[in-house]
Design a protein around this motif. Structure first.
Motif, PDB file in Angstrom:
ATOM      1  N   HIS A  27       0.755  -1.209  -0.001  1.00 20.15           N
ATOM      2  CA  HIS A  27       0.005   0.111   0.024  1.00 20.15           C
ATOM      3  C   HIS A  27       0.876   1.271  -0.184  1.00 20.15           C
ATOM      4  N   GLN A  28       1.877   1.078   0.679  1.00 18.65           N
ATOM      5  CA  GLN A  28       3.031   2.528   0.786  1.00 18.65           C
ATOM      6  C   GLN A  28       3.299   2.784  -0.686  1.00 18.65           C
ATOM      7  N   ARG A  29       3.761   1.524  -1.521  1.00 15.64           N
ATOM      8  CA  ARG A  29       4.440   1.809  -2.622  1.00 15.64           C
ATOM      9  C   ARG A  29       3.233   2.165  -3.769  1.00 15.64           C
ATOM     10  N   VAL A  30       2.189   1.677  -3.514  1.00 12.49           N
ATOM     11  CA  VAL A  30       0.966   2.002  -4.447  1.00 12.49           C
ATOM     12  C   VAL A  30       0.579   3.444  -4.169  1.00 12.49           C
ATOM     13  N   THR A  31       0.640   3.898  -2.808  1.00 19.08           N
ATOM     14  CA  THR A  31       0.145   5.010  -2.754  1.00 19.08           C
ATOM     15  C   THR A  31       1.230   6.329  -3.328  1.00 19.08           C
ATOM     16  N   GLN A  32       2.380   5.897  -3.255  1.00 19.45           N
ATOM     17  CA  GLN A  32       3.542   6.789  -3.750  1.00 19.45           C
ATOM     18  C   GLN A  32       3.121   6.906  -5.316  1.00 19.45           C
ATOM     19  N   LEU A  33       2.935   5.968  -6.106  1.00 17.96           N
ATOM     20  CA  LEU A  33       2.606   5.701  -7.647  1.00 17.96           C
ATOM     21  C   LEU A  33       1.270   6.715  -7.588  1.00 17.96           C
ATOM     22  N   LEU A  34       0.456   6.306  -6.840  1.00 15.22           N
ATOM     23  CA  LEU A  34      -1.009   7.089  -7.472  1.00 15.22           C
ATOM     24  C   LEU A  34      -0.769   8.689  -7.127  1.00 15.22           C
ATOM     25  N   ASN A  35      -0.005   9.039  -5.988  1.00 14.31           N
ATOM     26  CA  ASN A  35       0.364  10.623  -5.800  1.00 14.31           C
ATOM     27  C   ASN A  35       1.093  11.206  -6.948  1.00 14.31           C
ATOM     28  N   GLU A  36       1.911  10.325  -7.665  1.00 12.63           N
ATOM     29  CA  GLU A  36       2.799  11.096  -8.796  1.00 12.63           C
ATOM     30  C   GLU A  36       1.885  11.035 -10.029  1.00 12.63           C
ATOM     31  N   ILE A  37       0.941   9.915 -10.236  1.00  6.90           N
ATOM     32  CA  ILE A  37       0.091  10.002 -11.210  1.00  6.90           C
ATOM     33  C   ILE A  37      -0.832  10.943 -11.218  1.00  6.90           C
ATOM     34  N   ARG A  38      -1.435  11.396  -9.785  1.00  2.78           N
ATOM     35  CA  ARG A  38      -2.200  12.798  -9.783  1.00  2.78           C
ATOM     36  C   ARG A  38      -1.530  13.982 -10.031  1.00  2.78           C
ATOM     37  N   GLU A  39      -0.284  13.902  -9.657  1.00  2.00           N
ATOM     38  CA  GLU A  39       0.471  15.242  -9.861  1.00  2.00           C
ATOM     39  C   GLU A  39       0.956  15.309 -11.203  1.00  2.00           C
ATOM     40  N   LEU A  40       1.694  14.361 -11.808  1.00  2.00           N
ATOM     41  CA  LEU A  40       2.148  14.266 -13.193  1.00  2.00           C
ATOM     42  C   LEU A  40       1.475  14.154 -14.412  1.00  2.00           C
ATOM     43  N   GLY A  41       0.287  13.305 -14.133  1.00  2.00           N
ATOM     44  CA  GLY A  41      -0.687  12.963 -15.352  1.00  2.00           C
ATOM     45  C   GLY A  41       0.004  11.920 -16.327  1.00  2.00           C
ATOM     46  N   ASP A  42      -0.157  12.379 -17.518  1.00  2.00           N
ATOM     47  CA  ASP A  42       0.175  11.629 -18.896  1.00  2.00           C
ATOM     48  C   ASP A  42       1.688  11.152 -18.707  1.00  2.00           C
ATOM     49  N   ALA A  43       2.411  12.241 -18.278  1.00  2.00           N
ATOM     50  CA  ALA A  43       3.870  11.906 -18.210  1.00  2.00           C
ATOM     51  C   ALA A  43       4.426  10.869 -17.303  1.00  2.00           C
ATOM     52  N   LYS A  44       3.799  10.602 -16.211  1.00  2.00           N
ATOM     53  CA  LYS A  44       3.619   9.536 -15.152  1.00  2.00           C
ATOM     54  C   LYS A  44       3.306   8.327 -15.849  1.00  2.00           C
ATOM     55  N   LEU A  45       2.350   8.407 -16.473  1.00  2.00           N
ATOM     56  CA  LEU A  45       1.567   7.066 -17.079  1.00  2.00           C
ATOM     57  C   LEU A  45       2.522   6.558 -18.241  1.00  2.00           C
ATOM     58  N   ARG A  46       2.985   7.458 -18.894  1.00  2.00           N
ATOM     59  CA  ARG A  46       4.133   6.927 -19.789  1.00  2.00           C
ATOM     60  C   ARG A  46       5.394   6.251 -19.439  1.00  2.00           C
ATOM     61  N   GLU A  47       5.765   6.802 -18.153  1.00  2.00           N
ATOM     62  CA  GLU A  47       7.038   6.361 -17.334  1.00  2.00           C
ATOM     63  C   GLU A  47       6.718   4.949 -16.858  1.00  2.00           C
ATOM     64  N   LEU A  48       5.598   4.854 -16.243  1.00  3.75           N
ATOM     65  CA  LEU A  48       5.100   3.463 -15.520  1.00  3.75           C
ATOM     66  C   LEU A  48       4.718   2.374 -16.614  1.00  3.75           C
ATOM     67  N   THR A  49       4.310   2.770 -17.898  1.00  3.51           N
ATOM     68  CA  THR A  49       3.840   1.790 -18.908  1.00  3.51           C
ATOM     69  C   THR A  49       5.341   1.294 -19.467  1.00  3.51           C
ATOM     70  N   GLU A  50       6.333   1.926 -19.637  1.00  2.00           N
ATOM     71  CA  GLU A  50       7.688   1.678 -20.003  1.00  2.00           C
ATOM     72  C   GLU A  50       8.304   0.826 -18.894  1.00  2.00           C
ATOM     73  N   ARG A  51       7.954   1.269 -17.654  1.00  2.00           N
ATOM     74  CA  ARG A  51       8.926   0.427 -16.493  1.00  2.00           C
ATOM     75  C   ARG A  51       8.208  -0.936 -16.185  1.00  2.00           C
ATOM     76  N   PHE A  52       6.801  -0.925 -16.449  1.00  2.00           N
ATOM     77  CA  PHE A  52       6.172  -2.199 -15.960  1.00  2.00           C
ATOM     78  C   PHE A  52       5.796  -3.115 -17.120  1.00  2.00           C
ATOM     79  N   ASP A  53       5.400  -2.316 -18.284  1.00  2.00           N
ATOM     80  CA  ASP A  53       5.027  -3.226 -19.301  1.00  2.00           C
ATOM     81  C   ASP A  53       6.107  -3.316 -20.622  1.00  2.00           C
ATOM     82  N   GLY A  54       7.132  -2.653 -20.395  1.00  2.00           N
ATOM     83  CA  GLY A  54       8.185  -2.748 -21.329  1.00  2.00           C
ATOM     84  C   GLY A  54       8.116  -2.207 -22.823  1.00  2.00           C
ATOM     85  N   VAL A  55       6.905  -1.265 -22.680  1.00  2.00           N
ATOM     86  CA  VAL A  55       6.887  -0.410 -23.887  1.00  2.00           C
ATOM     87  C   VAL A  55       6.651   0.959 -24.013  1.00  2.00           C
ATOM     88  N   GLN A  56       7.277   1.553 -25.072  1.00  2.00           N
ATOM     89  CA  GLN A  56       7.176   3.088 -25.191  1.00  2.00           C
ATOM     90  C   GLN A  56       5.813   3.390 -26.058  1.00  2.00           C
TER      91      GLN A  56
END
Length: 432
Positions: A27-56
């Protein structure tokens, strides 16, 4: 597989413990990710998609061309199967639409409840080890029937940046209005908060791994509603000496192949049935492509011999299984006594697979004992109900004095005065 012979009732809770894990760090790790998504929006979505799904991805939006291409990538046989399932799901859920009835609770006092669709719903569809296109039908079709204006679907892209074609085809059939290539926490965060690309939704539905489940629970505290609390999938099968051991084994394995943390429980009245089922499990398991995953789930499975039928019923209701299969001679009699279960499958010709795909009932169900308090997804899940009341002068004269007394007793003078002023007006001007 652990076997217990007529265990003491006091041991049931310990025997039937779900395979849960410590979520505090998660929950601690997911909370941090959610806070970053709320703040950074699409830019964070792209970063996490590349990190977890391995695609740009240049864009998260699924294009009309991709949807059209998906239709040509799946077989006609699968399209026909999806059509059959969709028709049954639509029929079952359409029959659940509530009617608006006006009721005169007292002379001149009319009350009613109006069902209104939730405007924007978000659907999360996993696409990892198994592309769950059936979940698209189970969620989008009731949303469409209820009248939701916006049906947003998120599903993780593969290494080539694509969503499984069956998921896209089912989404088109079921009336999804927006499609996005987003998985995991980033999909939940996007639908909960909204970004420049993804609209904020009012309620999020759908299964997922522990990260998705944690994200749904966290965003539900302040930002968006969710379908229900959920955990690993589970089944409890009740069998007796008349049961077909091969059928029972196939039902246990159907659940086991969902994932290593799935829970599989067999309850029977005799040890011989246990032996027959185990032999069938061993034989059928060897043929499964997902054998290793199923084996992990089976290592935590539970086989219970409980001779007394009343005790069997008590155990079922205490465990409150997501899926309950009753494959016994007197299944109808036993079923009448069940009060806690997500979905019940009666008789040896009713496998869990039927509800998972094509009988018409919904397969999005409460797990982890939540069937004691939650229903599975149904048409009401996509509706909110607004109450109305209309009171005439005569009606207020009937109930007004009671309201005055109750408001005074609660020391809420303004509440009382709102009625008193109207009653004085009626007395002075009549009930015209």
């Amino acid at each position: 597989m652990k076997t217990y012979i007529n265990p003491e009732r006091s041991t049931w809770a310990n025997i039937l413990k779900r395979p849960l894990f410590d979520v505090s760090d998660l929950h601690q790790r997911v909370t941090q990710l959610l806070n970053e998504i709320r703040e950074l929006g699409d830019a964070k979505l792209r970063e996490l998609t590349e990190r977890f799904d391995g695609v740009q991805l240049g864009s998260f939006v699924v294009s009309e061309q991709e949807i059209a291409a998906a239709e040509h990538q799946i077989s006609e046989e699968l399209k026909e199967a999806i059509a059959l399932a969709a028709n049954n799901i639509k029929a079952f859920h359409a029959a659940q639409m509530p009617e608006t009835r006006k009721l005169e609770t007292a002379p001149g006092v009319i009350c009613w409840q109006k069902p209104v669709a939730i405007e924007k719903v978000g659907l999360y569809i996993p696409g990892g080890t198994a592309p769950l296109f059936s979940s698209v039908l189970m969620l989008a079709l009731p949303a469409q029937i209820a009248g939701c204006k916006e049906i947003v679907l998120c599903s993780p892209p593969d290494k080539n940046g694509n969503i499984h074609p069956a998921i896209l085809y089912a989404a088109k059939v079921a009336g999804v209005t927006r499609f996005y290539k987003l998985g995991g926490v980033q999909a939940i965060g996007a639908m909960a908060f909204g970004t420049a690309t993804v609209p904020k939704t009012d309620k999020i539905f759908g299964p997922g791994n522990q990260y998705v489940m944690a994200a749904k629970q966290l965003v539900s505290m302040n930002d968006v509603s969710i379908d229900m609390p959920a955990g690993p999938s589970e089944v409890l099968v009740v069998a007796d000496e008349t049961s077909n051991a091969a059928f029972v084994a196939s039902d246990l394995l159907s659940q086991a192949e969902h994932g290593a943390d799935s829970q599989v429980v067999l309850v029977t009245n005799n040890e011989n049935t246990v032996k027959q089922v185990l032999a069938q499990v061993k034989s059928q398991l060897a043929q499964l492509p997902r054998k290793e995953m199923a084996e992990k789930a089976l290592s935590n499975s539970i086989l219970l011999v409980i001779s007394d039928v009343k005790e069997q019923v008590d155990l079922i209701n205490e465990y409150a299984p997501e899926h309950l299969i009753i494959s016994t001679k007197d299944y109808a009699k036993l079923a009448d006594q069940v009060v806690n279960a997500g979905s019940v499958f009666l008789g040896e010709m009713t496998p869990e697979s039927a509800g998972d795909y094509a009988s018409g009932t919904n397969h999005t169900l409460p797990t982890n004992g939540w069937a004691k308090a939650y229903s599975g997804v149904n048409i009401d899940s996509f509706l909110k109900k607004i109450t109305f009341q209309e009171i005439s002068s005569t009606g207020l004269q009937h109930i007004g004095p009671a309201i005055e007394k109750m408001a005074a007793a609660e020391e809420l003078e303004a509440h009382k005065n709102a009625v008193t002023l109207r009653l004085k007006y009626i007395n002075q001007n009549g009930t015209k």
